[in-house]
Write an enzyme that holds these catalytic residues in place. Structure first.
Site, mmCIF file in Angstrom:
data_model
loop_
_atom_site.group_PDB
_atom_site.id
_atom_site.type_symbol
_atom_site.label_atom_id
_atom_site.label_comp_id
_atom_site.label_asym_id
_atom_site.label_seq_id
_atom_site.Cartn_x
_atom_site.Cartn_y
_atom_site.Cartn_z
ATOM 1 N N ASP A 151 0.576 -0.875 0.826
ATOM 2 C CA ASP A 151 0.217 0.012 -0.021
ATOM 3 C C ASP A 151 0.815 1.367 -0.090
ATOM 4 O O ASP A 151 1.286 1.538 0.921
ATOM 5 C CB ASP A 151 -0.599 0.053 1.528
ATOM 6 C CG ASP A 151 -1.784 1.248 1.697
ATOM 7 O OD1 ASP A 151 -2.173 1.982 -0.015
ATOM 8 O OD2 ASP A 151 -2.883 1.149 1.851
ATOM 9 N N CYS A 207 0.323 4.707 1.677
ATOM 10 C CA CYS A 207 -0.653 5.229 2.960
ATOM 11 C C CYS A 207 -0.023 5.444 3.882
ATOM 12 O O CYS A 207 1.105 5.816 4.329
ATOM 13 C CB CYS A 207 -0.037 2.809 4.270
ATOM 14 S SG CYS A 207 -1.610 3.259 4.875
ATOM 15 N N ASN A 218 -6.921 -1.911 8.073
ATOM 16 C CA ASN A 218 -6.752 -0.993 8.771
ATOM 17 C C ASN A 218 -6.671 1.004 9.075
ATOM 18 O O ASN A 218 -6.764 1.817 9.305
ATOM 19 C CB ASN A 218 -5.506 -0.724 10.041
ATOM 20 C CG ASN A 218 -3.861 -0.417 8.932
ATOM 21 O OD1 ASN A 218 -4.619 -0.283 7.448
ATOM 22 N ND2 ASN A 218 -3.291 -0.608 8.995
ATOM 23 N N SER A 246 -5.206 8.903 19.488
ATOM 24 C CA SER A 246 -3.908 8.712 18.700
ATOM 25 C C SER A 246 -3.002 10.021 19.359
ATOM 26 O O SER A 246 -3.392 10.859 20.092
ATOM 27 C CB SER A 246 -4.348 8.943 17.477
ATOM 28 O OG SER A 246 -5.236 7.879 16.330
ATOM 29 N N HIS A 266 4.842 4.828 12.601
ATOM 30 C CA HIS A 266 3.923 5.445 12.596
ATOM 31 C C HIS A 266 2.229 5.003 12.687
ATOM 32 O O HIS A 266 1.058 5.557 12.516
ATOM 33 C CB HIS A 266 3.750 4.949 10.801
ATOM 34 C CG HIS A 266 2.753 2.889 10.896
ATOM 35 N ND1 HIS A 266 3.445 2.298 12.066
ATOM 36 C CD2 HIS A 266 2.187 2.916 9.822
ATOM 37 C CE1 HIS A 266 3.036 1.248 11.393
ATOM 38 N NE2 HIS A 266 2.180 1.681 10.058
ATOM 39 N N GLY A 267 2.142 3.905 14.264
ATOM 40 C CA GLY A 267 0.972 3.780 14.413
ATOM 41 C C GLY A 267 1.540 2.702 16.182
ATOM 42 O O GLY A 267 2.730 3.355 16.788
#
Lengths: 292, 486
Positions: free
Chosen positions: B97, B100, B204, B390, B409-410
């Site tokens: 991806d 993304c 996700n 977040s 990134h997450g």
């Protein structure tokens, strides 16, 4: 209405998935629907019918090739409604995470279809070139019921033994076929018409043998399931009808995984298939007699 | 899992696997994480990050960020910088991806303003921003037009009225990578992406309305500079990528690289998922050009989605997006390989920096950071799980020195999707979240279960590790109240 078997084919790019599909379609005497990410090489020049969640291309011989344009579950439902195939084969791209599809089949679609077999094509030559098994490769091997060790023309038998050993460390229960150009008998791999081995397009020497069991006695379900769970590794498929407790069922068994679907019958009739099935025949029949 | 002996502690947040661990490693591998986060990583992460360390031209270290977990070839959370002259480029180091990424938008509304309209807002967002595996967008394009989109990215969207000019200034690379060349993209890739502009996709990917609670602001000055100015301010964050288009570009070039890698360039790798080609080779350059089209497709996709979100807010709150001050904070890419310059052994070198599930995190003063933010560092938008919230972080000089300007990134998965679906049920989760004040709408309940907070690492621990390692700085944490799940 009995559930439609759905098989999944996975494997890396270039491992031979498309070749396998072409071989299957060539030999098929059942109405097969192949679902793939894009039509690609299978449905060249076919007329494509656009549906709501799926696009369908008719192939010669009554089979169809489809590409999903909507949500997976809805697409499969639409396919069944429109085409009513006898077997659905899902070809995942060389990279998709097929775990998800299996889950959808076993949950949201479980009224309509059952997971017949997850078939993973392993490129034997590639396996030697790249000693580290990648993440996606590992997932594909883990989920397999049947593994085709393909490109056997490029490796020696002893190398193939080594590969098999490594693959078995990740998935000890899968059943192996060694192939060149993914040449494998359609009936053998899907367990169709095993009593009648005079099939068309027979290229490969089949080492799989089969035997059947028939009786009219009702078996005890718990005993029968214990028997299924302990089937020897020589048996990779068993299918047929069984009378268990007060009910009767359609049985589908592939490499350690099985499904019993309610089905009207008054006979136990099971076919056992596998490499060396003959050698375990007596033992299996003996145990079955104890399930009554 | 206890940390294996071959993983050496450099300090509390840096762990190293030496070159002696595996034949062929050119440089050591480094994991940036707290002890607890390293303990949560699986053996495959160690295996993958050390496989990456064998790739030609790799500089300094093969990195894994605190949210790392195993992925296709590279771990997700992998960062690897190769010498652009002598090194390779690998699609496995970018991901399928392509680009993304995350976009964050502020509003001048606060939580009380939206409370009475929550259901309406959610339904309309769900309707206007299509989600799900095969979702298609409202923008209808011919293949030729779509080639233009992938050539110029978000700029195409702005030229066609989907957004504001300032959105571009607040997007990584201004939403238009100059290295894109649409002639390097296959027709198949074009066909797969054609009708997916303005869609979230699945997995996700999500769109969330979030609230910046005053107690969650860590740095008031930077928060203000980024546009977080009032208590309980409502913001919108979304995560999506290049859909089928990027996937096909990656597939096409993986195929090409597998064919030329060893026969033509004599490169031997351990895992075929790391297929690569010299960056300066024709194949490497072609992939780079096509991958940058993936980057642009994704910037255009997020730009059109932003436009749709503004329309939804305008319609629900009966005010213009300008009056609602729906300004984009920033747009960051997760899955990329970029040409950047770093000092190596006292000399400036051009490197091709692979970030796979990692975010660029340039510090204050870096000319790549938009002027309005340059004093504070680049905004880093870090998406946690849909249950835990977040973060908005700021890039640091430390990241430029330590990790080639990269951070997490997450939150990073701890559980496979299948495992998550066994542990959680989508319908139950939806109700539990609603009881906690998070309304969620999804195309797929099993898909929702995959994204349960419990399937992820603790986002707060990930961010803390990033800050303590010095690769980014906390600005504000954001709590979700509405979620459209892709």
């Amino acid at each position: 209405m009995t559930k439609i078997p759905i098989s999944i084919i996975t494997g890396y790019l270039g491992s031979g998935k498309t070749t396998l599909l072409k071989n299957i379609l060539k030999d098929a005497d059942k109405k097969i629907a192949v679902v793939m990410n894009e039509f690609g090489e299978i449905a060249v020049d076919s007329k494509i019918i656009k549906g709501k969640n799926i696009e369908i291309a008719e192939l010669s011989g009554g089979c169809v090739c489809c590409s999903i344009s909507g949500e997976f579950g809805l697409a499969i439902k639409e396919l069944i409604r429109k085409v009513r195939p006898e077997l659905i084969i899902l070809e995942t791209t060389g990279v998709a995470d097929p775990e998800n599809l299996v889950d959808d089949i076993q949950t949201t679609l479980s009224d309509l279809v059952f997971l017949d077999a997850a078939i993973t094509v392993v490129d034997a030559d590639g396996f030697l070139k790249f000693p580290s098994i990648g993440h996606t490769g590992r997932v594909q091997i883990e989920m397999a019921d049947i593994i085709l060790l393909n490109k056997m023309d490029l490796v020696s038998e002893s190398q193939a033994d080594e590969i098999e050993l490594k693959v078995k460390q990740i998935n000890p229960k899968a059943y192996f076929f060694r192939t060149r150009n993914c040449e494998i008998d359609f009936h053998t791999i899907f367990g169709f018409n095993v009593g009648n081995k005079q099939t068309k397009g027979h290229k490969q020497h089949i080492t799989e043998s089969w035997f059947s069991y028939e009786s009219k006695f009702r078996m005890v379900r718990s005993k029968f399931e214990t028997f299924l769970k302990a089937l020897p590794k020589e048996i990779f498929r068993a299918k047929g009808f069984v009378l268990l407790d007060e009910k009767s069922y359609l049985l589908q068994y592939v490499a350690g995984r099985y499904e019993l679907e309610p089905f009207k019958t008054d006979l136990n009739q099971i076919v056992f298939i596998g490499n060396g099935a003959d050698n375990v025949k007596d033992k299996i029949l003996r145990v079955l007699e104890h399930c009554h | 899992m206890p940390i294996p002996d071959f993983v050496k502690r450099i300090n509390d947040y840096v762990w190293e696997i030496p070159v002696s661990y595996k034949d062929g490693m050119r440089v050591p591998a480094r994991i940036i994480a707290s002890k607890k986060l390293v303990e949560e990583m699986d053996m495959q992460v160690y295996d993958q990050v050390t496989n990456v360390a064998t790739l030609p031209g790799l500089q300094k270290y093969a990195y894994c960020m605190p949210d790392g977990h195993s992925g296709y070839g590279f771990p997700i959370g992998g960062v690897a910088a190769m010498d652009a002259e002598t090194g390779v480029i690998s699609p496995g180091g970018v991901g399928f991806d392509i680009n993304c990424g995350m976009r964050l938008v502020t509003t001048n509304l606060n939580y009380d303003d939206i409370k009475p309209r929550m259901k309406e807002l959610l339904d309309m967002l769900f309707k206007k921003v299509p989600a799900g595996v095969g979702s298609t967008g409202f923008v209808k394009l011919t293949p030729q037009k779509f080639r233009e989109v992938v050539q110029i990215g978000a700029k195409w969207a702005i030229e066609n009225g989907y957004g504001w000019k300032e959105d571009l200034e607040r997007t990584e690379e201004e939403g238009c990578s100059k290295f894109a060349d649409q002639t390097k993209v296959s027709d198949k890739a074009i066909a797969r992406g054609l009708d997916q502009i303005g869609t979230l996709g699945s997995g996700n990917h999500y769109l969330e309305v979030q609230v910046a609670k005053p107690e969650n602001v860590f740095d008031k000055e930077i928060a203000k500079a980024y546009g977080i100015t009032q208590p309980n301010q409502v913001v919108i964050m979304f995560h999506c990528g290049s859909r089928g288009f990027g996937h096909q570009v990656a597939t096409d070039y993986l195929n090409t690289f597998l064919k030329v890698m060893e026969p033509k360039y004599g490169i031997k790798i351990l895992d075929r998922e790391l297929a690569c080609a010299p960056f300066k080779s024709p194949e490497g350059q072609d992939y780079f050009a096509a991958m940058n089209c993936g980057l642009n497709m994704s910037f255009a996709n997020r730009q059109v989605i932003l436009h749709r979100i503004r329309e939804v807010f305008e319609s629900v709150f009966k005010k213009s997006a300008e009056d609602l001050e729906m300004r984009q904070v920033y747009d960051v890419a997760h899955n990329t390989a970029k040409l950047e310059k770093y000092e190596i052994d006292g000399k400036m070198k051009e490197l091709i920096v692979h970030r796979k599930g990692a975010t660029r995190a340039f510090g204050p003063g870096n000319p790549e950071v938009p002027k309005i933010y340059r004093k504070y560092g680049q905004p880093v938008i870090l998406g946690g799980s849909m249950e835990t919230g977040s973060y908005l972080l700021a890039g640091t000089k430390g990241a430029e020195e330590l990790t080639f300007g990269s951070t997490a990134h997450g939150s990073g998965r701890t559980m496979s999707r299948t495992q998550a679906k066994r542990e959680f049920r989508g319908e139950v989760l939806q109700k539990q979240m609603e009881a906690r004040g998070i309304l969620v709408k999804t195309m797929s309940y099993p898909g929702l279960a995959e994204e349960a907070g419990g399937a992820y690492k603790d986002v707060h621990a990930v961010v803390e590790a990033c800050e303590n390692a010095g690769i980014s700085k906390r600005v504000v944490s954001l709590v979700p109240v509405l979620n459209v799940k892709g």
